[in-house]
Design a protein around this motif. Structure first.
Motif, PDB file in Angstrom:
ATOM      1  N   LYS A 198      38.333  41.965  48.188  1.00  0.00           N
ATOM      2  CA  LYS A 198      38.103  42.349  46.791  1.00  0.00           C
ATOM      3  C   LYS A 198      39.300  43.123  46.245  1.00  0.00           C
ATOM      4  CE  LYS A 198      33.046  42.670  47.170  1.00  0.00           C
ATOM      5  NZ  LYS A 198      31.886  43.608  47.153  1.00  0.00           N
ATOM      6  N   MET A 199      39.818  44.040  47.047  1.00  0.00           N
ATOM      7  CA  MET A 199      40.976  44.830  46.611  1.00  0.00           C
ATOM      8  C   MET A 199      42.175  43.927  46.352  1.00  0.00           C
ATOM      9  SD  MET A 199      40.508  47.967  49.316  1.00  0.00           S
ATOM     10  CE  MET A 199      42.140  48.595  49.037  1.00  0.00           C
ATOM     11  N   HIS A 200      42.369  42.944  47.223  1.00  0.00           N
ATOM     12  CA  HIS A 200      43.490  42.030  47.063  1.00  0.00           C
ATOM     13  C   HIS A 200      43.345  41.199  45.794  1.00  0.00           C
ATOM     14  CE1 HIS A 200      46.766  39.380  48.108  1.00  0.00           C
ATOM     15  NE2 HIS A 200      45.963  38.318  48.050  1.00  0.00           N
ATOM     16  N   GLY A 214      44.016  43.308  42.743  1.00  0.00           N
ATOM     17  CA  GLY A 214      45.437  43.544  42.555  1.00  0.00           C
ATOM     18  C   GLY A 214      46.120  42.368  41.907  1.00  0.00           C
ATOM     19  N   ARG A 215      45.734  41.152  42.265  1.00  0.00           N
ATOM     20  CA  ARG A 215      46.343  39.969  41.648  1.00  0.00           C
ATOM     21  C   ARG A 215      45.950  39.853  40.180  1.00  0.00           C
ATOM     22  NH1 ARG A 215      45.321  34.698  45.029  1.00  0.00           N
ATOM     23  NH2 ARG A 215      43.182  35.439  44.857  1.00  0.00           N
ATOM     24  N   ASP A 216      44.668  40.187  39.864  1.00  0.00           N
ATOM     25  CA  ASP A 216      44.240  40.137  38.464  1.00  0.00           C
ATOM     26  C   ASP A 216      45.007  41.134  37.624  1.00  0.00           C
ATOM     27  OD1 ASP A 216      42.464  38.191  39.174  1.00  0.00           O
ATOM     28  OD2 ASP A 216      40.732  39.535  39.305  1.00  0.00           O
ATOM     29  N   ALA A 217      45.243  42.336  38.190  1.00  0.00           N
ATOM     30  CA  ALA A 217      45.978  43.362  37.448  1.00  0.00           C
ATOM     31  C   ALA A 217      47.407  42.922  37.199  1.00  0.00           C
ATOM     32  CB  ALA A 217      45.952  44.684  38.231  1.00  0.00           C
ATOM     33  N   ASP A 218      48.008  42.264  38.186  1.00  0.00           N
ATOM     34  CA  ASP A 218      49.373  41.767  38.008  1.00  0.00           C
ATOM     35  C   ASP A 218      49.427  40.707  36.923  1.00  0.00           C
ATOM     36  OD1 ASP A 218      50.243  43.452  39.962  1.00  0.00           O
ATOM     37  OD2 ASP A 218      50.201  41.941  41.569  1.00  0.00           O
ATOM     38  N   ALA A 219      48.381  39.847  36.838  1.00  0.00           N
ATOM     39  CA  ALA A 219      48.358  38.794  35.823  1.00  0.00           C
ATOM     40  C   ALA A 219      48.229  39.391  34.434  1.00  0.00           C
ATOM     41  CB  ALA A 219      47.206  37.832  36.104  1.00  0.00           C
ATOM     42  N   ASP A 220      47.356  40.412  34.282  1.00  0.00           N
ATOM     43  CA  ASP A 220      47.200  41.059  32.970  1.00  0.00           C
ATOM     44  C   ASP A 220      48.492  41.713  32.541  1.00  0.00           C
ATOM     45  OD1 ASP A 220      44.595  40.223  32.957  1.00  0.00           O
ATOM     46  OD2 ASP A 220      43.756  42.146  33.637  1.00  0.00           O
TER      47      ASP A 220
END
Length: 588
Positions: A574-576, A579-585
């Motif tokens: 879930k953490m990983h 983190g990818r979603d935050a990078d995309a935003d």
């Protein structure tokens, strides 16, 4: 002249025997003298085949336990092939290797006459066979320029087709008594330069040893099977031309001076190898080098040494103990190292450290790295000047521990309990073997130990068993030396030989561990080593193995149930993903 005063009967006998020979022979005239250095000498005028050989026989102070020697009085004269250089002593029937005190100076003069009358006969000169065989070292003493033909170089040269002309790179090291050259790279027939694998990096580069790099050419032809006299650069060019080679690149001028060039000639077989240097200068001076041939042992490595080359050893503490271990391991075949030590060399370290004043003021880890670059070829050393268990940034300390976790074997050479705790924890977590040792203050003994996953108790259990055993013994006269990795080392706590004794034993333990020998040469995990009669030790080299028991290498986390493990993995996923979603935003 002391021998004559101590043994007057022998002196009188020497005079009488020589007087008798002079009276009987008719070819000899003698005159006894005392040299400026106090030695007793005899001037000899020997008339042989009409020529007067003016020589001098010198009685050494150790006579009659060692032979007198006979030289030309003119130090530029060379009378015989059985002579140690111009003006040097003759190699006669009686020498240091077969001398007997019953032999007299008169016997030595007779031997000289027999040698010269045979070799210097005006009509039928004959060679006198020599019973004296020089070692290669003796034969090399007069060679000021030498070329080291390494075991890896010779097959490269022998594989070149006939005829060949290829480029090469050389390295020249300037020592006190000789200039020594190596070939570090040789081009193949496609002109691709390839390293000569057995030349250490410290030789092939300009540092840490002063090594001068040079370019040159290698010529191979059956025309070089016959050894020709080549005494000048012009003659060398002529010989190459007659062999059918283009000689461009042999004599190269820049700004009115000739460039230094290494020229190697090889015929059909390796014994025909010759190496020349065209020296830099206004005139092309030609200098031929004597060949230093490899020994038979240079052509093979043991299977164990090949196995050691694959092991990465992490050494923490490059002080007196660690430096000796590192150098010995490199000589034994280890080629991959990580060295960790924050300290640098000071004059006080010289009483026990493996290195010399050449590295004074240099960080120990880097100094040992440079020393290993001159010890063996193919050595790769990573260094960190980090103080484990010291005041370092969390990032620096973590990086050092992560690097250590990538080693196949760890060595603690610090005698620092805090460092040991860190390495023991790291070894247990990574299931990495750990070896360590200590010197007992005063140099009367020491300790070596190891912990191997699945074969010994874990490092802390071995340490605890050690202290439990010590509690059963009388108090030691000195405690173990603390902090000899650097900061708190006190001079003259122990002789260098004492540290070397324990370091050698620990190195053997490290090698046995690295090779995973089964059965091991060391059936115990812990040994106390004595160097003199003191404490529990009854004699020098008294070794006390200690049987240890304790917990194994299982981590506490191994008892966690499988359900908890799955829950942790789900949270990490879930953490990983988060983190990818935050990078995309952020990118949007």
């Amino acid at each position: 002249m002391k021998w004559a005063i101590d043994d007057p009967a022998r002196f009188l006998r020497e005079r009488a025997e020589l007087d008798r020979l002079e009276a009987e022979a008719g070819w000899l005239s003698t005159a006894w003298r005392i040299a400026e250095n106090g030695s007793i000498t005899v001037d000899l005028d020997m008339t042989i085949h009409g020529r007067v050989f003016a020589g001098r026989m010198t009685y050494p102070d150790t006579f009659p336990d060692s032979p007198p020697y006979i030289c030309p009085r003119d130090t530029s004269e060379r009378w015989s092939g059985h002579q140690y250089g111009d003006g040097g002593p003759l190699c006669l029937q009686w020498r240091a290797d077969n001398w007997h005190p019953d032999v007299t100076g008169a016997d030595m003069v007779r031997s000289t006459y027999e040698l010269l009358s045979t070799e210097q006969h005006p009509e039928l000169p004959n060679a006198v066979p020599s019973a004296h065989r020089l070692t290669t070292g003796q034969d090399m003493r007069g060679a000021g320029r030498r070329f080291v033909a390494t075991a890896e170089l010779l097959p490269i040269l022998a594989a070149l087709p006939l005829p060949s002309r290829v480029r090469l790179t050389s390295a020249t090291v300037y020592n006190a008594d000789a200039v020594v050259m190596f070939v570090t790279k040789v081009a193949d027939t496609q002109d691709v330069m390839r390293d000569v694998a057995d030349v250490p990096e410290g030789i092939a580069t300009s540092l840490p040893l002063f090594s001068l790099s040079g370019d040159g050419l290698m010529f191979r032809s059956d025309a070089f099977d016959q050894r020709q006299t080549i005494e000048s650069a012009e003659t060398l060019v002529r010989v190459l031309t007659e062999a059918g080679f283009a000689t461009d690149g042999v004599l190269v001028q820049e700004a009115g001076k000739y460039r230094a060039r290494t020229i190697v000639l090889l015929g059909t077989a390796l014994p025909s190898l010759r190496v020349f240097l065209i020296n830099s200068g206004e005139q092309p001076e030609l200098l031929e080098h004597r060949i230093v041939w490899p020994s038979l042992s240079d052509f093979r490595l043991s299977e164990e040494a090949q196995q050691l080359a694959k092991v990465r050893v992490g050494i923490v503490g490059l002080g007196s103990m660690g430096s000796k271990i590192a150098v010995s391991l490199a000589r034994s075949g280890v080629r991959r190292f990580l060295m960790v030590d924050d300290d640098y060399l000071t004059p006080g370290n010289m009483v026990r450290h493996e290195l010399s004043w050449a590295y004074m003021g240099t960080h120990k880890a880097r100094a040992v790295r440079d020393a290993l670059s001159l010890t063996a070829a193919g050595v790769r050393v990573d260094t960190r000047t980090t103080r484990l268990a010291g005041q370092e940034s969390a990032l620096t300390a973590a990086a050092a521990l992560k690097d250590l976790s990538n080693c196949d074997l760890l060595v603690d050479a610090t005698a620092n309990p805090e460092v040991f705790l860190l390495l023991a924890a790291l070894a247990k977590r990574q299931r990495t073997p750990l070896c360590w040792g200590e010197i007992f203050a005063g140099g009367y003994g020491g300790m070596i130990a190891r912990a191997r996953p699945g074969r010994d108790p874990n490092p802390l259990a071995v340490r605890d068993a050690y202290h439990t055993y010590l509690a059963t013994l009388p108090d030691a006269p000195f405690k173990n030396v603390a902090g000899y990795d650097g900061t708190e080392e006190q001079p003259l706590i122990a002789y260098d030989s004492a540290v070397g004794f324990v370091a050698t034993a620990l190195t053997r333990l490290v090698i046995d561990t690295a090779l995973s020998r089964d059965p091991s040469e060391f059936p115990y995990s812990l040994y106390l080593l004595g160097m003199r009669r003191e404490w529990i030790f009854e004699a020098p080299f008294d070794t006390r193995p200690i049987a240890v028991q304790g917990h194994g290498w299982e981590r506490d986390g191994d008892a966690v149930n499988e359900k908890a493990r799955i829950a942790v993995v789900e949270e990490l996923l879930k953490m990983h993903a988060g983190g990818r979603d935050a990078d995309a935003d952020s990118a949007a």
